[in-house]
Structures are given as structure tokens and as C-alpha cells.
Write a protein that holds these residues in place. Structure first.
Motif, PDB file in Angstrom:
ATOM      1  N   VAL A  92       0.841  -1.196   0.000  1.00 18.96           N
ATOM      2  CA  VAL A  92       0.000   0.000   0.000  1.00 18.96           C
ATOM      3  C   VAL A  92       0.875   1.246   0.000  1.00 18.96           C
ATOM      4  O   VAL A  92       1.931   1.281   0.647  1.00 18.96           O
ATOM      5  CB  VAL A  92      -0.931   0.017   1.241  1.00 18.96           C
ATOM      6  CG1 VAL A  92      -1.634   1.360   1.392  1.00 18.96           C
ATOM      7  CG2 VAL A  92      -1.953  -1.106   1.166  1.00 18.96           C
ATOM      8  N   ALA A  93       0.435   2.268  -0.740  1.00 16.21           N
ATOM      9  CA  ALA A  93       1.051   3.595  -0.671  1.00 16.21           C
ATOM     10  C   ALA A  93      -0.047   4.612  -0.383  1.00 16.21           C
ATOM     11  O   ALA A  93      -1.137   4.537  -0.951  1.00 16.21           O
ATOM     12  CB  ALA A  93       1.776   3.944  -1.960  1.00 16.21           C
ATOM     13  N   VAL A  94       0.243   5.548   0.497  1.00 20.24           N
ATOM     14  CA  VAL A  94      -0.689   6.624   0.825  1.00 20.24           C
ATOM     15  C   VAL A  94      -0.027   7.941   0.451  1.00 20.24           C
ATOM     16  O   VAL A  94       1.047   8.276   0.954  1.00 20.24           O
ATOM     17  CB  VAL A  94      -1.055   6.608   2.321  1.00 20.24           C
ATOM     18  CG1 VAL A  94      -1.992   7.762   2.649  1.00 20.24           C
ATOM     19  CG2 VAL A  94      -1.703   5.278   2.692  1.00 20.24           C
ATOM     20  N   VAL A  95      -0.670   8.675  -0.451  1.00 19.70           N
ATOM     21  CA  VAL A  95      -0.119   9.943  -0.946  1.00 19.70           C
ATOM     22  C   VAL A  95      -0.938  11.089  -0.374  1.00 19.70           C
ATOM     23  O   VAL A  95      -2.164  11.110  -0.510  1.00 19.70           O
ATOM     24  CB  VAL A  95      -0.132   9.998  -2.483  1.00 19.70           C
ATOM     25  CG1 VAL A  95       0.512  11.290  -2.972  1.00 19.70           C
ATOM     26  CG2 VAL A  95       0.573   8.788  -3.079  1.00 19.70           C
ATOM     27  N   THR A  96      -0.261  12.048   0.239  1.00 20.71           N
ATOM     28  CA  THR A  96      -0.934  13.206   0.834  1.00 20.71           C
ATOM     29  C   THR A  96      -0.311  14.481   0.292  1.00 20.71           C
ATOM     30  O   THR A  96       0.920  14.617   0.255  1.00 20.71           O
ATOM     31  CB  THR A  96      -0.819  13.193   2.369  1.00 20.71           C
ATOM     32  OG1 THR A  96      -1.414  11.991   2.868  1.00 20.71           O
ATOM     33  CG2 THR A  96      -1.523  14.391   2.975  1.00 20.71           C
ATOM     34  N   LEU A 149      -6.133  22.007  -0.747  1.00 23.15           N
ATOM     35  CA  LEU A 149      -5.918  21.382  -2.045  1.00 23.15           C
ATOM     36  C   LEU A 149      -6.883  20.219  -2.231  1.00 23.15           C
ATOM     37  O   LEU A 149      -7.284  19.561  -1.279  1.00 23.15           O
ATOM     38  CB  LEU A 149      -4.484  20.864  -2.168  1.00 23.15           C
ATOM     39  CG  LEU A 149      -3.349  21.878  -2.055  1.00 23.15           C
ATOM     40  CD1 LEU A 149      -2.008  21.160  -2.099  1.00 23.15           C
ATOM     41  CD2 LEU A 149      -3.434  22.924  -3.163  1.00 23.15           C
ATOM     42  N   ASP A 150      -7.234  19.969  -3.497  1.00 20.83           N
ATOM     43  CA  ASP A 150      -7.957  18.762  -3.877  1.00 20.83           C
ATOM     44  C   ASP A 150      -6.983  17.845  -4.599  1.00 20.83           C
ATOM     45  O   ASP A 150      -6.282  18.278  -5.525  1.00 20.83           O
ATOM     46  CB  ASP A 150      -9.125  19.084  -4.809  1.00 20.83           C
ATOM     47  CG  ASP A 150     -10.298  19.718  -4.086  1.00 20.83           C
ATOM     48  OD1 ASP A 150     -10.584  19.287  -2.961  1.00 20.83           O
ATOM     49  OD2 ASP A 150     -10.913  20.645  -4.641  1.00 20.83           O
ATOM     50  N   ILE A 151      -6.924  16.586  -4.195  1.00 23.01           N
ATOM     51  CA  ILE A 151      -6.037  15.623  -4.814  1.00 23.01           C
ATOM     52  C   ILE A 151      -6.872  14.686  -5.683  1.00 23.01           C
ATOM     53  O   ILE A 151      -8.043  14.429  -5.395  1.00 23.01           O
ATOM     54  CB  ILE A 151      -5.233  14.856  -3.747  1.00 23.01           C
ATOM     55  CG1 ILE A 151      -4.021  14.144  -4.361  1.00 23.01           C
ATOM     56  CG2 ILE A 151      -6.105  13.892  -2.989  1.00 23.01           C
ATOM     57  CD1 ILE A 151      -3.055  13.598  -3.318  1.00 23.01           C
ATOM     58  N   ALA A 152      -6.289  14.203  -6.779  1.00 18.39           N
ATOM     59  CA  ALA A 152      -6.987  13.301  -7.692  1.00 18.39           C
ATOM     60  C   ALA A 152      -5.965  12.334  -8.288  1.00 18.39           C
ATOM     61  O   ALA A 152      -4.752  12.524  -8.153  1.00 18.39           O
ATOM     62  CB  ALA A 152      -7.705  14.087  -8.790  1.00 18.39           C
ATOM     63  N   PRO A 167      -9.866  15.799   1.751  1.00 15.30           N
ATOM     64  CA  PRO A 167      -9.747  16.295   0.387  1.00 15.30           C
ATOM     65  C   PRO A 167      -8.406  15.987  -0.278  1.00 15.30           C
ATOM     66  O   PRO A 167      -8.280  16.130  -1.479  1.00 15.30           O
ATOM     67  CB  PRO A 167      -9.895  17.811   0.575  1.00 15.30           C
ATOM     68  CG  PRO A 167      -9.240  18.046   1.916  1.00 15.30           C
ATOM     69  CD  PRO A 167      -9.553  16.837   2.759  1.00 15.30           C
ATOM     70  N   SER A 168      -7.393  15.571   0.482  1.00 20.04           N
ATOM     71  CA  SER A 168      -6.041  15.613  -0.072  1.00 20.04           C
ATOM     72  C   SER A 168      -5.200  14.370   0.184  1.00 20.04           C
ATOM     73  O   SER A 168      -3.979  14.444   0.236  1.00 20.04           O
ATOM     74  CB  SER A 168      -5.302  16.846   0.484  1.00 20.04           C
ATOM     75  OG  SER A 168      -5.351  16.862   1.898  1.00 20.04           O
ATOM     76  N   THR A 169      -5.844  13.204   0.341  1.00 19.29           N
ATOM     77  CA  THR A 169      -5.104  11.967   0.549  1.00 19.29           C
ATOM     78  C   THR A 169      -5.655  10.871  -0.359  1.00 19.29           C
ATOM     79  O   THR A 169      -6.877  10.740  -0.507  1.00 19.29           O
ATOM     80  CB  THR A 169      -5.179  11.512   2.019  1.00 19.29           C
ATOM     81  OG1 THR A 169      -4.570  12.500   2.848  1.00 19.29           O
ATOM     82  CG2 THR A 169      -4.460  10.189   2.229  1.00 19.29           C
ATOM     83  N   LEU A 170      -4.763  10.099  -0.964  1.00 17.06           N
ATOM     84  CA  LEU A 170      -5.134   8.957  -1.794  1.00 17.06           C
ATOM     85  C   LEU A 170      -4.463   7.705  -1.256  1.00 17.06           C
ATOM     86  O   LEU A 170      -3.269   7.721  -0.930  1.00 17.06           O
ATOM     87  CB  LEU A 170      -4.699   9.166  -3.250  1.00 17.06           C
ATOM     88  CG  LEU A 170      -5.553  10.097  -4.106  1.00 17.06           C
ATOM     89  CD1 LEU A 170      -4.750  10.574  -5.298  1.00 17.06           C
ATOM     90  CD2 LEU A 170      -6.825   9.397  -4.582  1.00 17.06           C
ATOM     91  N   GLY A 210       4.314  26.296   1.209  1.00 18.56           N
ATOM     92  CA  GLY A 210       4.433  25.019   1.897  1.00 18.56           C
ATOM     93  C   GLY A 210       3.907  23.833   1.127  1.00 18.56           C
ATOM     94  O   GLY A 210       3.559  22.804   1.725  1.00 18.56           O
ATOM     95  N   LEU A 211       3.846  23.930  -0.206  1.00 16.22           N
ATOM     96  CA  LEU A 211       3.335  22.829  -1.016  1.00 16.22           C
ATOM     97  C   LEU A 211       4.294  21.640  -0.967  1.00 16.22           C
ATOM     98  O   LEU A 211       5.502  21.795  -1.189  1.00 16.22           O
ATOM     99  CB  LEU A 211       3.146  23.288  -2.468  1.00 16.22           C
ATOM    100  CG  LEU A 211       2.746  22.220  -3.477  1.00 16.22           C
ATOM    101  CD1 LEU A 211       1.377  21.633  -3.132  1.00 16.22           C
ATOM    102  CD2 LEU A 211       2.738  22.790  -4.892  1.00 16.22           C
ATOM    103  N   ALA A 212       3.746  20.459  -0.709  1.00 22.04           N
ATOM    104  CA  ALA A 212       4.572  19.254  -0.653  1.00 22.04           C
ATOM    105  C   ALA A 212       3.699  18.030  -0.827  1.00 22.04           C
ATOM    106  O   ALA A 212       2.491  18.059  -0.563  1.00 22.04           O
ATOM    107  CB  ALA A 212       5.327  19.158   0.678  1.00 22.04           C
ATOM    108  N   ALA A 213       4.321  16.950  -1.283  1.00 23.83           N
ATOM    109  CA  ALA A 213       3.661  15.649  -1.356  1.00 23.83           C
ATOM    110  C   ALA A 213       4.449  14.670  -0.505  1.00 23.83           C
ATOM    111  O   ALA A 213       5.679  14.624  -0.572  1.00 23.83           O
ATOM    112  CB  ALA A 213       3.591  15.158  -2.792  1.00 23.83           C
TER     113      ALA A 213
END
Length: 378
Positions: free
Chosen positions: A17-21, A28-31, A63-66, A97-100
Motif C-alpha cells: 500500500v502507498a498513501v499519498v498526501t 488542495l484537492d487531490i486526484a 480532500p487531499s489523501t489517496l 508550503g506545497l509538498a507531497a
């Protein structure tokens, strides 16, 4: 400690599993787009975003995690492209402060990426998760788009807009309007705004002229709804712009929130409705509408496929966006078991603009399905 990635760099992802935030000073909205070896999605079902929060092996945690479960990702999917868009107006130039961050199933950070050099972009491919020799890796991308999420989706094969035989002429700012002159009186028997707010019935029209008052310059169409079943319903308000030949020259909706050179703007997507007021709004600068546009048709769709018969109420209202005064209201009653409705039209007339209540039901989950039936009401 997580691996600090630079643009273009990659690292292996351990575990199933990978969790991207995505994080930033601005919401932010993530897709995600699930892409094959062709560089395209297989269908619109491979697009995971706020209105479609689950896809094969990929789940949105708004809103911002996959969360990506690698074992459930289909074998023909080569990579999962992760995007970020600003939740509201503005560009990434205003974002700090934008980051993934990519973490494993237990929440331990594995990789971290800070995209550099962003400015006028409104959407971003931030990272991609991809297969390599039977294992999964993450690559830092940081590619910005000035065309928003719709631009990214189109590049990867999502049918955001209907293809047009030719591009409409480039919009040019019209010359400044002449000094105000008294508009002609409306035809006898025609409803206007002289007596204040108008409550329209289905099929009625109202001239947006008030005797002795300057013409309207900016209006706001508000659309609201309430579910009658005790659960939320995701409706989407849209505006279709037509020319004199009944050709659609632009669409403004949640995936493309500006049209007519910015003269028509969408307030953004509301996923639940039922707030008691206007759940979505469309702003129209009447002085900036290009001369070739003769009518705007306002539609509402149920993106998730729920029927309008599940609603206890639905309405649209037109307001003077300068003063905030409510001008016209149309309450939709007798809802039917369909997924789309043509609510009303706003069109040019000899004495200015006029609004006509329609209230006719059709089927379609997005505005694209409403273009053809809406022509019948021009």
C-alpha cells in the motif's frame, strides 16, 4: 527519515500500500488517473477525484489523501498519476508550503517532494506511482497546468469537453458601453422587474429591465436543492453558451469553471447540497459576454446518478450581483425520475436580457449530455 526527492527523481515503495498526501498553506484537492502503457486512461472510470472517489485499487480520502492498494490495481495499469488543484480561486503562486508525502500502510513516510518554481498554474501533476520490473516506485514530477484539472484530465484521455468542428473565435474585450440611455419600455403584457422580484412559473419569461433604472451589468444565478430521503445528493450546476446558430461555443461547469474570457464563472463544486441557500452559483458579467453568444442555458445534473425524484426541493434564482438583490426565482416542483434538468435560459432580447423558466427533465450525469436537449429551448 523519508527520501527527499528532487524533480524527476524516484525511489522504491515497500509494501502493498502507498498513501499519498498533498499539503499546503491553501486547501488542495487531490486526484488520480490510472494510466495504461498508451499514456491514457481506459475509460472515465479510471479518474478518481472528488465526484468519483473510488477507482480500481485507488481510494480518495477527501480532500487531499489517496490510498493505493497495489494488489487491486489492474494488471494493464502502468502508473497512477497524482494531481493537486487549489480548492477555490487563485494560482499556485499564492501557495506556500506545497509538498507531497508518500507513506506506507502504517503511516511511515517513505518519500517527500517539494515542487519548485510554480506560478500561474492552477493544477499540478505532483507525483506518479509506477510499475518497474514487478515492483512499484514513485517519481517526483511537479508539472504545472494553467488549464486546471480539466486540462490534465484531457491530456490523459478523459472526455472533459465535447469535440468541436472548429475553435470559436478568440474573445476580444468589447468596447466600453456607451453612456447610459433609457431602455425602451417592454412590450405590453410582458413581465419585467418594475414591481420587484418575480416568481416565474414553468414556461414564463421575464425581461430583466426595470423602467427608469440602468441596465443590469452583473448577475448571479444561484441553484439550490434539498434531498427528501435524509441523505445528501450531489448535483452539478452548469451553463451552456450558444450562438445564433444554436451552436454551443462554451460550457462552464465544475470541471471548467471559467468561460467567455472570464465573463462567466462557476463558484465551485458542492458535493452534498441541502444547505438551505444557494449550493452552487454561476456569475455572469453581462457586459463581457462576447457578441456571438446569444443565450446561456442553465442546467443541473446528478453526477452520481441519483434521480431528481429523490429531491424534496430544487430551485434557481437570479440576483443582481452588484446589489445582491434577488430579481427572479423559479422553484422546480414535480421532479421526475431523471438525472438532468434544463432549469432556465438567459438570452438577449431587443430591450436587454430576459430569463425564461424551463424545468424540463432529461438524462445525463454531466453537462455534456445536456448540450443537445438544451438547444430545443433556445
Amino acid at each position: 527519515m523519508p527520501v527527499e526527492l528532487t524533480k524527476g527523481a524516484n525511489t522504491a515503495l515497500p509494501g502493498p500500500v502507498a498513501v499519498v498526501t498533498a499539503s499546503a498553506s491553501t486547501p488542495l484537492d487531490i486526484a488520480a488517473l490510472l494510466v495504461t502503457a498508451t499514456g491514457k486512461v481506459r475509460s472515465d472510470d479510471d479518474f478518481v477525484f472528488f465526484n468519483q472517489p473510488a477507482g480500481p485499487g485507488v481510494h480518495l480520502q477527501p480532500p487531499s489523501t489517496l490510498r493505493i492498494d497495489f494488489a487491486a490495481v489492474p494488471a494493464d495499469i502502468e502508473k497512477v498519476v497524482i494531481t493537486a488543484t487549489i480548492d477555490g480561486p487563485g494560482t499556485f503562486a499564492m501557495v506556500q508550503g506545497l509538498a507531497a508525502t508518500v507513506s506506507d500502510a502504517g503511516g511511515t513516510p517513505v518519500a517527500h517532494f517539494v515542487p519548485p518554481g510554480l506560478g500561474s498554474e492552477t493544477a499540478l501533476v505532483i507525483v506518479e506511482i509506477y510499475r518497474r520490473q514487478g515492483a512499484w516506485k514513485v517519481r517526483a514530477v511537479g508539472q504545472g497546468y494553467a488549464t486546471g484539472l480539466a486540462g490534465i484530465a484531457t491530456d490523459f484521455g478523459i472526455s472533459v469537453e465535447d469535440p468541436a468542428p472548429q475553435a470559436p473565435p478568440a474573445y476580444q474585450q468589447p468596447p466600453a458601453p456607451p453612456a447610459y440611455q433609457q431602455p425602451p419600455a417592454p412590450a405590453p403584457g410582458k413581465i419585467n422587474l418594475d414591481k420587484g422580484k418575480v416568481n416565474l412559473q414553468k414556461g414564463q419569461s421575464v425581461s430583466l429591465v426595470k423602467t427608469g433604472a440602468p441596465p443590469l451589468t452583473r448577475v448571479r444565478m444561484g441553484l439550490g436543492w434539498a434531498a427528501g430521503t435524509g441523505r445528501s445528493i450531489d448535483l452539478d450546476a452548469s451553463a451552456i453558451l450558444y450562438d445564433a446558430r444554436a451552436k454551443d461555443v462554451d460550457k462552464v461547469w465544475f470541471m471548467s469553471q471559467k468561460g467567455a474570457g472570464g465573463a462567466v464563472r462557476h463558484s465551485g463544486d458542492d458535493l452534498v447540497g441541502g444547505g438551505g441557500g444557494d449550493d452552487e452559483q454561476i456569475f455572469v458579467d453581462l457586459t463581457g459576454i462576447p457578441p456571438n453568444v446569444v443565450a446561456l442555458v442553465f442546467t443541473v445534473n446528478s453526477f452520481s446518478g441519483q434521480k431528481f425524484s429523490d429531491l424534496s426541493a430544487a430551485w434557481c434564482r437570479l440576483l443582481d450581483d452588484v446589489t445582491g438583490e434577488e430579481l427572479v426565482r423559479f422553484d422546480l416542483s414535480g421532479s421526475k425520475a431523471h438525472t438532468g434538468v434544463v432549469m432556465c435560459t438567459l438570452r438577449r432580447a431587443a430591450d436587454g436580457w430576459e430569463m425564461t423558466a424551463i424545468g424540463e427533465f432529461h438524462d445525463g450525469r454531466t453537462v455534456r449530455a445536456m448540450v443537445k436537449p438544451a438547444k430545443a429551448y433556445l
